[in-house]
Scaffold this active site. Sequence first.
Site, PDB file in Angstrom:
ATOM      1  N   ARG A   7     -14.561  -8.128  -6.602  1.00 35.52           N
ATOM      2  CA  ARG A   7     -14.074  -8.564  -5.433  1.00 35.52           C
ATOM      3  C   ARG A   7     -12.789  -9.610  -5.732  1.00 35.52           C
ATOM      4  O   ARG A   7     -12.112  -9.035  -5.053  1.00 35.52           O
ATOM      5  CB  ARG A   7     -14.965  -9.182  -4.509  1.00 35.52           C
ATOM      6  CG  ARG A   7     -14.094  -9.811  -3.014  1.00 35.52           C
ATOM      7  CD  ARG A   7     -15.207 -10.548  -2.349  1.00 35.52           C
ATOM      8  NE  ARG A   7     -15.181 -10.923  -1.081  1.00 35.52           N
ATOM      9  CZ  ARG A   7     -14.507 -11.717  -0.493  1.00 35.52           C
ATOM     10  NH1 ARG A   7     -14.568 -13.154  -1.084  1.00 35.52           N
ATOM     11  NH2 ARG A   7     -14.146 -11.816   0.804  1.00 35.52           N
ATOM     12  N   ILE A  46      -9.376  -9.903   3.962  1.00 34.14           N
ATOM     13  CA  ILE A  46     -10.174  -9.501   3.402  1.00 34.14           C
ATOM     14  C   ILE A  46     -11.737  -9.617   3.750  1.00 34.14           C
ATOM     15  O   ILE A  46     -11.618 -11.332   3.635  1.00 34.14           O
ATOM     16  CB  ILE A  46     -10.559  -9.594   1.538  1.00 34.14           C
ATOM     17  CG1 ILE A  46     -11.472  -8.253   1.117  1.00 34.14           C
ATOM     18  CG2 ILE A  46     -10.680 -10.525   1.298  1.00 34.14           C
ATOM     19  CD1 ILE A  46     -11.182  -8.674  -0.604  1.00 34.14           C
ATOM     20  N   SER A  47     -12.336  -9.073   4.773  1.00 28.83           N
ATOM     21  CA  SER A  47     -13.826  -9.468   5.167  1.00 28.83           C
ATOM     22  C   SER A  47     -14.243 -10.272   4.332  1.00 28.83           C
ATOM     23  O   SER A  47     -14.655 -10.381   2.884  1.00 28.83           O
ATOM     24  CB  SER A  47     -14.558  -8.217   5.975  1.00 28.83           C
ATOM     25  OG  SER A  47     -13.670  -7.629   6.454  1.00 28.83           O
ATOM     26  N   GLN A  48     -15.516 -10.826   5.097  1.00 31.42           N
ATOM     27  CA  GLN A  48     -16.702 -11.458   3.526  1.00 31.42           C
ATOM     28  C   GLN A  48     -17.441 -10.394   3.122  1.00 31.42           C
ATOM     29  O   GLN A  48     -18.115  -9.930   4.234  1.00 31.42           O
ATOM     30  CB  GLN A  48     -17.225 -13.300   4.553  1.00 31.42           C
ATOM     31  CG  GLN A  48     -17.973 -12.440   6.327  1.00 31.42           C
ATOM     32  CD  GLN A  48     -17.322 -12.382   7.558  1.00 31.42           C
ATOM     33  OE1 GLN A  48     -16.110 -12.036   7.084  1.00 31.42           O
ATOM     34  NE2 GLN A  48     -17.917 -13.195   7.936  1.00 31.42           N
TER      35      GLN A  48
END
Length: 199
Positions: A20, A46-48
């Site tokens: 990530r 950016i999503s978790q």
Amino acid sequence: MSGSAQLRAWVERAVQAVPRKRFVPPEQRSRAGDDTALPIGCAQTISQPSLVRYMTEQLELTPTSRVLEIGTGSGYQTAILAELAAAVFTIERIPTLAGRARGLLQELGYDNISFRTGDGARGWPEAAPFEAIIVTAAAVRMPPALLDQLAPNGRLVAPLGGTQETQMLFRFDKDASGQVHGRELCGVRFVPLVTATEP
Ligand code: SAH
């Protein structure tokens, strides 16, 4: 192991395989391991990871799946899809983000991703139908083109809702006869889907 435990373990392996920190800007890198959404520039996020994992599980991919993603963003979710599916088709409307994601995903060696810059609400008719579709920006209503491009027995996961406070993640299943059944999964917060295509 049950089918769903197997699916969870398979998705988890894909999440572990994708670094990530490569998908977040340098100033966010120290937070890349946190389970939070992070800014990626151009007012997008950016999503978790826990939500990426959950949405990916809901797609029930197999190694032969062809999957459409709307909202490439950083390309992080795209990479996880590419670990699991045969082919990924991803659309991003902001050229800067689209170019950056494409460069990074190619550098990381993914060769099963097709990229397009433009309005994802129209889908990708030339490559349809898709066994799975994932939308990572919230529309007020589901763009009909995306449901049209879902294959029979396919799954579509998308956040819907006008404001961040009222957004809900939905899963739509198309049955063998082409009927679509939708259900709510959980409350979420996504950036808006920006589209000129009025549903
Ligand atoms: N999945 C991404 C999250 C990106 S945020 C990630 O893992 O990083 C949502 C993205 O959707 C943003 O990059 C935004 O520019 C894009 N987007 C918004 N409306 C869109 C549209 N109509 N078509 C394609 N992309 C869109």
